[in-house]
Design an enzyme around this catalytic site. Structure first.
Site, PDB file in Angstrom:
ATOM      1  N   TYR A  55      -5.480  -0.105  15.597  1.00 18.20           N
ATOM      2  CA  TYR A  55      -4.449   0.316  16.539  1.00 18.20           C
ATOM      3  C   TYR A  55      -5.003   0.132  17.948  1.00 18.20           C
ATOM      4  CZ  TYR A  55      -1.964   2.140  12.453  1.00 18.20           C
ATOM      5  OH  TYR A  55      -1.309   2.250  11.254  1.00 18.20           O
ATOM      6  N   GLU A 102      -4.407  -1.051   7.709  1.00 21.22           N
ATOM      7  CA  GLU A 102      -3.257  -0.674   8.531  1.00 21.22           C
ATOM      8  C   GLU A 102      -3.391  -1.352   9.878  1.00 21.22           C
ATOM      9  OE1 GLU A 102      -2.530   3.468   9.229  1.00 21.22           O
ATOM     10  OE2 GLU A 102      -2.738   4.034   7.114  1.00 21.22           O
ATOM     11  N   TRP A 118       1.465  -1.308   9.077  1.00 22.89           N
ATOM     12  CA  TRP A 118       2.022   0.046   8.985  1.00 22.89           C
ATOM     13  C   TRP A 118       3.248   0.118   9.891  1.00 22.89           C
ATOM     14  CZ3 TRP A 118       0.673   4.409   6.189  1.00 22.89           C
ATOM     15  CH2 TRP A 118       1.393   5.556   6.502  1.00 22.89           C
ATOM     16  N   ARG A 155       0.877  -1.182   0.000  1.00 23.78           N
ATOM     17  CA  ARG A 155       0.000   0.000   0.000  1.00 23.78           C
ATOM     18  C   ARG A 155       0.907   1.223   0.000  1.00 23.78           C
ATOM     19  NH1 ARG A 155      -2.770   2.923   4.414  1.00 23.78           N
ATOM     20  NH2 ARG A 155      -4.712   3.861   3.659  1.00 23.78           N
ATOM     21  N   HIS A 188      -8.573   0.252  10.076  1.00 25.94           N
ATOM     22  CA  HIS A 188      -7.218   0.424  10.599  1.00 25.94           C
ATOM     23  C   HIS A 188      -7.239   0.073  12.079  1.00 25.94           C
ATOM     24  CE1 HIS A 188      -5.961   3.464   7.220  1.00 25.94           C
ATOM     25  NE2 HIS A 188      -6.408   2.297   6.755  1.00 25.94           N
ATOM     26  N   ASN A 211      -7.058   8.206   2.673  1.00 20.84           N
ATOM     27  CA  ASN A 211      -6.639   7.613   3.937  1.00 20.84           C
ATOM     28  C   ASN A 211      -7.377   8.238   5.114  1.00 20.84           C
ATOM     29  OD1 ASN A 211      -4.589   6.008   5.574  1.00 20.84           O
ATOM     30  ND2 ASN A 211      -4.248   8.066   6.385  1.00 20.84           N
ATOM     31  N   GLU A 212      -7.940   7.399   5.989  1.00 16.72           N
ATOM     32  CA  GLU A 212      -8.568   7.831   7.244  1.00 16.72           C
ATOM     33  C   GLU A 212      -9.313   9.157   7.043  1.00 16.72           C
ATOM     34  OE1 GLU A 212      -5.450   7.773  10.193  1.00 16.72           O
ATOM     35  OE2 GLU A 212      -5.067   5.620   9.882  1.00 16.72           O
TER      36      GLU A 212
END
Length: 448
Positions: free
Chosen positions: A223, A250, A279, A78, A221, A154-155
């Site tokens: 996290y 991610e 990521w 990516r 994503h 992105n985001e």
């Protein structure tokens, strides 16, 4: 009543006939596309993304990274791009990126990073602006549908008014299609990609229905919001039950107790045939998320080791895209047999060696890594001692239990990495603080 039923029956039969005799939609022949919950290639072969993110827009000279990422076993990369929030990546540059992906037999997910945190970050672009960037690149994107997916932004929404994600994302998809894009599209969740308000989870069908080609995949994503196995499993269960296509676009790793449970994440992705993209390869302001030290493929960090070489990692689970030949991305090599050692040679004693390195440093802090290598015999457990010369302290660690006494730090293996085969290696990492000088400690290793 009978006439109305007959009319209804005829309508149903006509509808059924239209389904039975309809042809496949045109997009199915143009490259990567969605089929049910899965991504498949033009020939119908399933494709599961296994790869990493590469911060190309900030490190445009690091073009060797494409070959290095492939050599580590990835089938996808990516690629971070910008349309102007940072130095814009031109059409010529993006064409070269696509060429590098194809040369190295990598599927390329191109993403526009300009939209990161819109609504909360004043510098962020809208999704509509991101679509304009893709329209400006159409000349180099058209015809590459077998090789690339377009991650629109992105985001794209921060934590301010995440509810706007549904309409903004739907409009972006529709604008891409009305401008003739046939590619597989990828759309990120709001809340800086983590969807903790469940906006994407609860409105995904509306967004998927906005695509007239039914060729959009959702991206989460993961996290710190996903710091437990239960949170990961529950989220993925919902998408699986709904039959929605999803990738983990991610993710980071559990370098501290409150961080993402990457081991569960990868295990669940493998079990469910979901793609994942870690990521990132290198270049983070906070180097704890770097998978390599300074883009050097020969210096994997603890995170890099977990993503590439872990039990559910890239090397163990990636399969190359069929358009490039398919099969494992890193085929096993044949090793010629060696002669057995003489029977008079006594067994070697257990032992280990430890190599210390600083993988990132900033004012007052640093990230360190210690690679532990077994000697000529396997070990069951190991202990590493670091004697720091300048009063450095360790503030947190992973993959080892760490204690401190003055300037001496003692690290003992975790439950899962104590057993090391002869000549094999494991590692642990830590964050530390320093003042004045960050000298190299004296390092010793003992094992049983």
């Amino acid at each position: 009543m009978r006439r109305r039923l007959a009319t209804l029956g005829a309508a149903v039969l006509a509808a059924a006939a239209s389904v039975l005799f309809s042809v496949d939609p045109a997009y199915a022949a143009t490259g990567l596309h969605v089929s049910g919950r899965s991504i498949v290639e033009a020939g119908g072969q399933p494709f599961v993304m296994r790869g990493v993110n590469h911060e190309h827009t900030w490190f445009t000279n690091e073009t060797d990274s494409f070959a290095d990422i492939k050599a580590k076993g990835a089938n996808t990369v990516r690629v971070v791009l910008s349309g102007g929030r940072w130095t814009a990546n031109s059409a010529a540059d993006v064409a070269n990126v696509i060429s590098l992906c194809k040369q190295n037999r990598l599927i390329c997910v191109l993403e526009d990073h300009d939209t990161t945190g819109y609504g909360e970050d004043a510098a962020a672009y809208t999704l509509d602006q991101a679509v304009n960037y893709w329209i400006g690149l159409k000349s180099v994107l058209a015809g590459q549908e077998d090789y690339i997916a377009i991650n629109i932004g992105n985001e794209p929404i921060g934590n301010t008014n995440p509810g706007q994600w549904t309409s903004a994302t739907s409009a972006a998809i529709q604008k891409m299609r009305s401008n003739g894009f046939q590619h597989l599209l990828m759309v990120d969740a709001p809340n800086w990609g983590q969807d903790w308000t469940y906006t994407m989870r609860d409105n995904a069908q509306t967004v998927l229905d906005a695509d007239t080609q039914h060729n959009t995949v959702l991206s989460i994503h993961m996290y710190a919001v996903f710091n437990t196995a239960a949170s990961i499993i529950s989220y993925l269960d919902t998408f699986q039950a709904k039959g929605w296509p999803l990738v983990i676009g991610e993710f980071g790793w559990q370098f501290a107790p409150g961080e993402v449970d990457d081991q569960t994440l990868m295990a669940e992705a493998v079990k469910r045939n979901l793609g994942y993209l870690g990521w990132s390869w290198a270049g983070n302001n906070d180097p704890i998320l770097d998978m390599t030290v300074g883009f050097d493929p020969n210096q994997l960090t603890t995170f890099g080791e977990r993503v590439f070489n872990g039990p559910n990692g890239i090397k163990a689970t990636a399969k190359e895209a069929a358009i490039f030949g398919g099969g494992p991305t890193t085929p096993p090599t044949s090793t010629p047999p060696t002669s057995a050692p003489p029977t008079t040679t006594p067994p070697a004693p257990a032992g280990c060696a430890a190599a210390y390195s600083v993988t990132g440093q900033w004012t007052g802090g640093f990230q360190g890594e210690v690679k532990v290598t077994a000697g000529t015999a396997a070990v069951r457990s190991w202990t590493v001692t670091l004697a720091f010369p300048n009063g450095q302290t360790v503030t947190q660690a992973w993959s080892a239990t760490v204690t401190s006494s003055g300037s001496t730090v003692t690290a003992r293996n975790a439950t899962y990495n104590g057993s090391v085969a002869a000549g094999a290696s494991t590692s642990f990492g830590f964050l530390g603080s320093w003042t004045g000088t960050n000298g190299v400690p004296a390092v010793t290793c003992s094992a049983t």
